[in-house]
Scaffold this motif. Structure first.
Motif, PDB file in Angstrom:
ATOM      1  N   GLY A  40       0.964  -1.126  -0.052  1.00 51.44           N
ATOM      2  CA  GLY A  40      -0.352   0.230  -0.165  1.00 51.44           C
ATOM      3  C   GLY A  40       0.626   1.165   0.380  1.00 51.44           C
ATOM      4  O   GLY A  40       0.519   2.253  -0.482  1.00 51.44           O
ATOM      5  N   ASP A  41       2.249   0.889   0.502  1.00 51.08           N
ATOM      6  CA  ASP A  41       3.289   2.036   0.077  1.00 51.08           C
ATOM      7  C   ASP A  41       2.340   2.878  -0.990  1.00 51.08           C
ATOM      8  O   ASP A  41       3.443   1.946  -1.702  1.00 51.08           O
ATOM      9  N   ARG A  42       3.038   4.694  -1.175  1.00 48.32           N
ATOM     10  CA  ARG A  42       3.726   4.616  -2.899  1.00 48.32           C
ATOM     11  C   ARG A  42       5.224   4.356  -2.792  1.00 48.32           C
ATOM     12  O   ARG A  42       6.117   4.813  -1.595  1.00 48.32           O
ATOM     13  N   VAL A  43       5.488   3.586  -4.221  1.00 45.66           N
ATOM     14  CA  VAL A  43       6.577   3.575  -4.708  1.00 45.66           C
ATOM     15  C   VAL A  43       7.213   5.316  -5.440  1.00 45.66           C
ATOM     16  O   VAL A  43       6.283   5.618  -5.890  1.00 45.66           O
ATOM     17  N   PRO A  44       8.308   5.039  -5.845  1.00 48.56           N
ATOM     18  CA  PRO A  44       8.665   6.476  -6.542  1.00 48.56           C
ATOM     19  C   PRO A  44       7.814   6.091  -7.930  1.00 48.56           C
ATOM     20  O   PRO A  44       8.143   5.408  -8.496  1.00 48.56           O
TER      21      PRO A  44
ATOM     22  N   ARG B 284       6.387  -8.263 -11.873  1.00 43.73           N
ATOM     23  CA  ARG B 284       7.352  -9.469 -10.923  1.00 43.73           C
ATOM     24  C   ARG B 284       5.864  -9.149 -10.139  1.00 43.73           C
ATOM     25  O   ARG B 284       5.789  -9.925  -9.138  1.00 43.73           O
ATOM     26  N   GLY B 285       4.647  -8.464 -10.267  1.00 46.62           N
ATOM     27  CA  GLY B 285       3.756  -8.266  -9.448  1.00 46.62           C
ATOM     28  C   GLY B 285       4.435  -7.666  -7.997  1.00 46.62           C
ATOM     29  O   GLY B 285       3.584  -7.607  -7.252  1.00 46.62           O
ATOM     30  N   LEU B 286       5.497  -6.912  -7.767  1.00 45.03           N
ATOM     31  CA  LEU B 286       5.570  -5.834  -6.457  1.00 45.03           C
ATOM     32  C   LEU B 286       5.147  -4.587  -6.595  1.00 45.03           C
ATOM     33  O   LEU B 286       4.735  -4.140  -5.326  1.00 45.03           O
ATOM     34  N   VAL B 287       4.660  -4.272  -7.493  1.00 38.95           N
ATOM     35  CA  VAL B 287       3.482  -2.966  -7.570  1.00 38.95           C
ATOM     36  C   VAL B 287       2.747  -2.751  -8.043  1.00 38.95           C
ATOM     37  O   VAL B 287       2.040  -3.893  -9.433  1.00 38.95           O
ATOM     38  N   VAL B 288       1.515  -2.175  -8.010  1.00 35.56           N
ATOM     39  CA  VAL B 288      -0.233  -1.901  -9.305  1.00 35.56           C
ATOM     40  C   VAL B 288      -0.057  -0.416  -8.734  1.00 35.56           C
ATOM     41  O   VAL B 288       0.600   0.054  -8.778  1.00 35.56           O
ATOM     42  N   SER B 289      -0.184  -0.173 -10.035  1.00 41.15           N
ATOM     43  CA  SER B 289      -1.045   1.245 -10.190  1.00 41.15           C
ATOM     44  C   SER B 289      -2.170   1.635  -9.761  1.00 41.15           C
ATOM     45  O   SER B 289      -2.837   0.968  -9.872  1.00 41.15           O
TER      46      SER B 289
ATOM     47  N   VAL C 204       3.184  -0.569  -3.998  1.00 43.35           N
ATOM     48  CA  VAL C 204       3.146  -1.871  -3.132  1.00 43.35           C
ATOM     49  C   VAL C 204       2.247  -2.931  -3.064  1.00 43.35           C
ATOM     50  O   VAL C 204       1.249  -2.461  -2.781  1.00 43.35           O
ATOM     51  N   ALA C 205       2.095  -3.898  -3.793  1.00 42.94           N
ATOM     52  CA  ALA C 205       1.221  -4.734  -4.294  1.00 42.94           C
ATOM     53  C   ALA C 205       1.142  -6.059  -2.803  1.00 42.94           C
ATOM     54  O   ALA C 205       1.741  -6.160  -2.294  1.00 42.94           O
ATOM     55  N   SER C 206       0.291  -6.637  -2.546  1.00 46.18           N
ATOM     56  CA  SER C 206      -0.467  -6.535  -1.843  1.00 46.18           C
ATOM     57  C   SER C 206      -0.763  -7.986  -2.314  1.00 46.18           C
ATOM     58  O   SER C 206      -0.583  -8.355  -2.967  1.00 46.18           O
ATOM     59  N   PRO C 207       0.406  -9.018  -0.844  1.00 49.24           N
ATOM     60  CA  PRO C 207       0.370  -9.898  -0.744  1.00 49.24           C
ATOM     61  C   PRO C 207      -0.736 -11.023  -1.533  1.00 49.24           C
ATOM     62  O   PRO C 207      -2.235 -11.110  -1.156  1.00 49.24           O
TER      63      PRO C 207
END
Length: 292
Positions: free
Chosen positions: A22-26, A52-57, A65-68
């Motif tokens: 849920g945290d924003r990535v750069p 890689r499924g690590l982040v979502v828009s 950051v994507a949730s597991p």
């Protein structure tokens, strides 16, 4: 520095827990600034993380950051591709849109997209048509053309605010051929028809009103970008520059501007500018019509 290296560094921050679900990535612009790379490299880094499924828009927020265990969503369709592209553009700007990036977001091969959209340019047309179709027009009054044009202008303004990228991709001289764009124009022409003006004159009026809305709306995207990159609102930014502005505006050379700066009672509010300009534009048209 390569996109793979940047993606690996952000992935490490996710793995370490520094960036939690849920945290924003750069953003792409943030990566460009912080890593000193081109926007294309930044966009590829985010695409790698999404693949890689690590982040979502996330609409209105950006990449998070994507949730597991996050799923890829419903089956692929043109509507889903367009919706994904709109959400991405809303969050990160139209520059974030690429077929590769959208494919990574949907977790599909890039070539699969071409079964649903013919090209990036074709996708942008579908995006424009989709967002222009979000509003429902009331029937024209047939008696108050000015009120009808105000309704049209405010619906357009609201759409540009929801989608800051929209103004930058629409053209006056080469209008996009999209059904919902024609719907806007038809509605304005119906509102003006009782005046008995020529079709050319009615089109000039319709385009003039649209031009006013679009011209101001181009700054919505810039303001959104600056707010995302700096964390400052327009008012907060002006406050940080007040000393510099006062130093540049000399009462001896620029007495009126100096007086305005000292009074500190004027805000460059886009909504206020929109309303002021719209009313003065319609005042002028109304006066011209009454003289004719």
């Amino acid at each position: 520095m390569t996109s793979q290296t940047i993606a690996a560094e952000i992935a490490e921050r996710i793995a370490s827990g520094e960036l939690a679900p849920g945290d924003r990535v750069p953003s792409a612009r943030g990566i460009t600034r912080d890593w000193g790379v081109a926007i294309a490299t930044a966009t590829k880094a985010l695409a790698l993380l999404q693949h890689r499924g690590l982040v979502v828009s996330t609409p209105g927020i950006g990449s998070v950051v994507a949730s597991p265990g996050a799923t890829t969503g419903p089956p692929l369709s043109t509507a889903r591709v367009v919706s994904t592209a709109i959400s991405m553009a809303d969050a990160e700007g139209i520059e974030a849109i690429s077929m590769r990036r959208i494919a990574a977001e949907l977790d599909i091969p890039t070539m699969s997209l071409y079964r649903h959209v013919e090209s990036k340019d074709g996708l942008v047309l579908l995006m424009i048509d989709s967002v222009l179709g979000e509003e429902s027009f009331p029937p024209p009054s047939d008696t108050d053309w000015r009120a009808d044009l105000e309704v049209s202008a405010r619906l357009q303004w609201a759409g540009f605010q929801r989608h800051p990228w929209l103004a930058g991709v629409m053209s006056i001289s080469r209008p996009q051929l999209v059904p919902n764009g024609f719907r806007y124009t038809e509605w304005c022409l119906r509102a003006l028809a009782p005046l008995g003006l020529s079709m050319e004159t009615m089109m000039y009026i319709s385009v003039s009103v649209f031009s006013h809305v679009r011209a101001l709306a181009t700054d919505i995207a810039f303001e959104a970008e600056q707010r995302q990159d700096t964390g400052l609102t327009a008012d907060e930014y002006m406050t940080t520059r007040s000393t510099d502005i006062a130093a540049m505006v000399s009462p001896a050379d620029l007495p009126l501007l100096a007086s305005l700066v000292r009074s500190d009672d004027f805000d460059l509010d886009l909504n206020a500018l929109f309303e002021f300009g719209l009313q003065r534009l319609l005042d002028g048209i109304e006066g011209w019509v009454s003289r004719g």
